[in-house]
Design a protein around this motif. Structure first.
Motif, PDB file in Angstrom:
ATOM      1  N   PHE A  86      36.887  71.552  44.269  1.00 49.07           N
ATOM      2  CA  PHE A  86      38.311  71.415  43.978  1.00 49.07           C
ATOM      3  C   PHE A  86      39.025  72.677  44.460  1.00 49.07           C
ATOM      4  O   PHE A  86      38.391  73.680  44.809  1.00 49.07           O
ATOM      5  CB  PHE A  86      38.532  71.208  42.483  1.00 49.07           C
ATOM      6  CG  PHE A  86      38.117  69.849  41.989  1.00 49.07           C
ATOM      7  CD1 PHE A  86      39.029  68.815  41.916  1.00 49.07           C
ATOM      8  CD2 PHE A  86      36.802  69.608  41.596  1.00 49.07           C
ATOM      9  CE1 PHE A  86      38.654  67.558  41.465  1.00 49.07           C
ATOM     10  CE2 PHE A  86      36.415  68.357  41.146  1.00 49.07           C
ATOM     11  CZ  PHE A  86      37.344  67.325  41.074  1.00 49.07           C
ATOM     12  N   ASP A  87      40.334  72.649  44.452  1.00 51.26           N
ATOM     13  CA  ASP A  87      41.094  73.840  44.838  1.00 51.26           C
ATOM     14  C   ASP A  87      41.201  74.833  43.683  1.00 51.26           C
ATOM     15  O   ASP A  87      41.166  76.041  43.901  1.00 51.26           O
ATOM     16  CB  ASP A  87      42.489  73.439  45.321  1.00 51.26           C
ATOM     17  CG  ASP A  87      42.434  72.731  46.661  1.00 51.26           C
ATOM     18  OD1 ASP A  87      42.130  73.396  47.670  1.00 51.26           O
ATOM     19  OD2 ASP A  87      42.667  71.510  46.697  1.00 51.26           O
TER      20      ASP A  87
ATOM     21  N   LYS B 244      43.076  69.179  42.623  1.00 53.30           N
ATOM     22  CA  LYS B 244      42.920  68.992  44.064  1.00 53.30           C
ATOM     23  C   LYS B 244      44.306  68.943  44.701  1.00 53.30           C
ATOM     24  O   LYS B 244      45.178  68.197  44.261  1.00 53.30           O
ATOM     25  CB  LYS B 244      42.146  67.703  44.370  1.00 53.30           C
ATOM     26  CG  LYS B 244      42.014  67.399  45.863  1.00 53.30           C
ATOM     27  CD  LYS B 244      41.233  68.467  46.598  1.00 53.30           C
ATOM     28  CE  LYS B 244      41.111  68.150  48.087  1.00 53.30           C
ATOM     29  NZ  LYS B 244      40.470  69.250  48.841  1.00 53.30           N
ATOM     30  N   TYR B 245      44.478  69.752  45.738  1.00 50.26           N
ATOM     31  CA  TYR B 245      45.767  69.886  46.416  1.00 50.26           C
ATOM     32  C   TYR B 245      45.765  69.077  47.708  1.00 50.26           C
ATOM     33  O   TYR B 245      44.885  69.248  48.549  1.00 50.26           O
ATOM     34  CB  TYR B 245      46.006  71.367  46.693  1.00 50.26           C
ATOM     35  CG  TYR B 245      47.232  71.716  47.503  1.00 50.26           C
ATOM     36  CD1 TYR B 245      48.466  71.890  46.905  1.00 50.26           C
ATOM     37  CD2 TYR B 245      47.137  71.916  48.882  1.00 50.26           C
ATOM     38  CE1 TYR B 245      49.587  72.251  47.646  1.00 50.26           C
ATOM     39  CE2 TYR B 245      48.244  72.278  49.640  1.00 50.26           C
ATOM     40  CZ  TYR B 245      49.464  72.442  49.006  1.00 50.26           C
ATOM     41  OH  TYR B 245      50.563  72.793  49.759  1.00 50.26           O
TER      42      TYR B 245
ATOM     43  N   ALA C 157      41.682  60.084  50.303  1.00 52.65           N
ATOM     44  CA  ALA C 157      42.251  59.721  49.005  1.00 52.65           C
ATOM     45  C   ALA C 157      41.325  58.772  48.250  1.00 52.65           C
ATOM     46  O   ALA C 157      41.130  58.908  47.034  1.00 52.65           O
ATOM     47  CB  ALA C 157      43.626  59.078  49.205  1.00 52.65           C
ATOM     48  N   LYS C 158      40.741  57.806  48.963  1.00 54.72           N
ATOM     49  CA  LYS C 158      39.810  56.875  48.314  1.00 54.72           C
ATOM     50  C   LYS C 158      38.582  57.618  47.793  1.00 54.72           C
ATOM     51  O   LYS C 158      38.090  57.344  46.686  1.00 54.72           O
ATOM     52  CB  LYS C 158      39.400  55.780  49.297  1.00 54.72           C
ATOM     53  CG  LYS C 158      40.522  54.806  49.626  1.00 54.72           C
ATOM     54  CD  LYS C 158      40.031  53.721  50.593  1.00 54.72           C
ATOM     55  CE  LYS C 158      41.126  52.698  50.845  1.00 54.72           C
ATOM     56  NZ  LYS C 158      40.678  51.616  51.768  1.00 54.72           N
ATOM     57  N   SER C 159      38.089  58.554  48.589  1.00 60.29           N
ATOM     58  CA  SER C 159      36.923  59.330  48.175  1.00 60.29           C
ATOM     59  C   SER C 159      37.221  60.173  46.940  1.00 60.29           C
ATOM     60  O   SER C 159      36.421  60.219  45.994  1.00 60.29           O
ATOM     61  CB  SER C 159      36.483  60.231  49.335  1.00 60.29           C
ATOM     62  OG  SER C 159      35.433  61.086  48.938  1.00 60.29           O
ATOM     63  N   TRP C 160      38.380  60.824  46.929  1.00 58.70           N
ATOM     64  CA  TRP C 160      38.739  61.644  45.779  1.00 58.70           C
ATOM     65  C   TRP C 160      39.058  60.797  44.552  1.00 58.70           C
ATOM     66  O   TRP C 160      38.838  61.215  43.417  1.00 58.70           O
ATOM     67  CB  TRP C 160      39.909  62.565  46.124  1.00 58.70           C
ATOM     68  CG  TRP C 160      39.436  63.810  46.806  1.00 58.70           C
ATOM     69  CD1 TRP C 160      39.507  64.108  48.133  1.00 58.70           C
ATOM     70  CD2 TRP C 160      38.777  64.911  46.185  1.00 58.70           C
ATOM     71  NE1 TRP C 160      38.937  65.337  48.386  1.00 58.70           N
ATOM     72  CE2 TRP C 160      38.486  65.855  47.212  1.00 58.70           C
ATOM     73  CE3 TRP C 160      38.398  65.209  44.879  1.00 58.70           C
ATOM     74  CZ2 TRP C 160      37.842  67.066  46.944  1.00 58.70           C
ATOM     75  CZ3 TRP C 160      37.765  66.418  44.612  1.00 58.70           C
ATOM     76  CH2 TRP C 160      37.488  67.321  45.639  1.00 58.70           C
TER      77      TRP C 160
ATOM     78  N   PHE D 255      45.853  65.650  40.704  1.00 59.38           N
ATOM     79  CA  PHE D 255      46.141  65.756  42.127  1.00 59.38           C
ATOM     80  C   PHE D 255      47.562  66.294  42.318  1.00 59.38           C
ATOM     81  O   PHE D 255      48.517  65.748  41.764  1.00 59.38           O
ATOM     82  CB  PHE D 255      46.022  64.392  42.813  1.00 59.38           C
ATOM     83  CG  PHE D 255      44.635  63.824  42.811  1.00 59.38           C
ATOM     84  CD1 PHE D 255      43.588  64.503  43.415  1.00 59.38           C
ATOM     85  CD2 PHE D 255      44.366  62.604  42.204  1.00 59.38           C
ATOM     86  CE1 PHE D 255      42.295  63.987  43.421  1.00 59.38           C
ATOM     87  CE2 PHE D 255      43.088  62.069  42.193  1.00 59.38           C
ATOM     88  CZ  PHE D 255      42.048  62.762  42.806  1.00 59.38           C
ATOM     89  N   LEU D 256      47.680  67.361  43.079  1.00 54.30           N
ATOM     90  CA  LEU D 256      48.982  67.906  43.469  1.00 54.30           C
ATOM     91  C   LEU D 256      49.217  67.578  44.938  1.00 54.30           C
ATOM     92  O   LEU D 256      48.282  67.619  45.734  1.00 54.30           O
ATOM     93  CB  LEU D 256      49.026  69.420  43.280  1.00 54.30           C
ATOM     94  CG  LEU D 256      48.746  69.981  41.885  1.00 54.30           C
ATOM     95  CD1 LEU D 256      48.911  71.502  41.894  1.00 54.30           C
ATOM     96  CD2 LEU D 256      49.659  69.353  40.850  1.00 54.30           C
TER      97      LEU D 256
END
Length: 250
Positions: free
Chosen positions: A163-164, A173-174, A189-192, A207-208
């Motif tokens: 993650f960021d 996550k950015y 996006a699907k993976s995250w 998510f940012l």
């Protein structure tokens, strides 16, 4: 080092709505006593957000705040407090919670933080770079949390998930849409989204996102995918949310 406080002024199109537009930034340098209020110049965005808004009134209102903040009205009285000042704004215009952080002596913190919160008031070439924006995200998060954990978390299959930022039980996550072919971010996006599902019950995934444009069909697709699995915020709103999770926030 200087210690400063700031709060963002938000405009709501009605008093019960959660939808808002950031229209101003209030700063107070606790070390030097300097106060500053900056506000939008692109009022067309405000008109698009609320087509019934009285722009002449809003402009005069914002000028009034600036005059009140920057003159010497508070001299000889009790010390100026952003919290006390912001408390009186409770209707369509309300301030965010106050954030306190440390900045370098010569750091142009007011300009840089304003560029984060009022970014669409600046041309693309005048906005913060991804690197500078991440620097300020980190600085603002550290203002409310004692430390950021390592950004690697062990996944379900003993793999490292990067993650960021990781703070306590919040994993961030950015996503940046700047200068990118956003359609290529859909698989990511699907993976995250799948990753966020894996961490439910262990971490709150947030998510940012940031963008050079206010919206596009491709960006909306990415955001819809992410929203199915976790909370999704613009950088400005996300920082307010994450800070609010910390009960020790001043």
């Amino acid at each position: 080092m200087h210690e400063v406080e700031y709060a963002a002024l938000k405009y709501y199109n009605n008093i019960i709505s959660d939808e808002c537009l950031y229209i101003g930034m209030l700063f107070h340098n606790l070390t030097t006593g300097k106060r500053d209020f900056r506000y939008i110049s692109n009022f067309n965005r405000l008109k698009s957000f609320d087509d019934e808004v009285d722009l002449d009134f809003i402009k005069a209102y914002l000028r009034g705040i600036k005059n009140q903040i920057t003159d010497n009205l508070f001299s000889g009285k009790k010390p100026f407090s952003i919290r006390d000042f912001a408390r009186i704004y409770v209707n369509e215009m309300r301030f965010s919670k106050v954030t306190r952080l440390k900045v370098d002596d010569n750091e142009d913190y007011a300009e840089n933080i304003t560029k984060m919160y009022l970014k669409f008031d600046f041309s693309k070439d005048k906005r913060l770079s991804n690197t500078d924006e991440k620097k300020y995200i980190r600085k603002i998060l550290l203002s409310s949390y004692t430390e950021l954990s390592k950004n690697k978390i062990e996944g379900q299959y003993e793999e490292n998930v990067c993650f960021d930022y990781v703070i306590d039980n919040v994993a961030i996550k950015y996503f940046s849409f700047k200068d990118k072919d956003v359609s290529r971010l859909i698989p990511s996006a699907k993976s995250w989204g799948f990753t966020a599902e894996e961490f439910k019950g262990k971490y709150e995934v947030v998510f940012l996102y940031d963008s050079d444009d206010e919206s596009s069909p491709e960006e909306e697709k990415v955001l819809k995918i992410l929203e199915k699995h976790a909370k999704v915020f613009s950088v400005r709103e996300g920082l307010d949310y994450i800070i609010s999770l910390n009960k020790q926030h001043i």
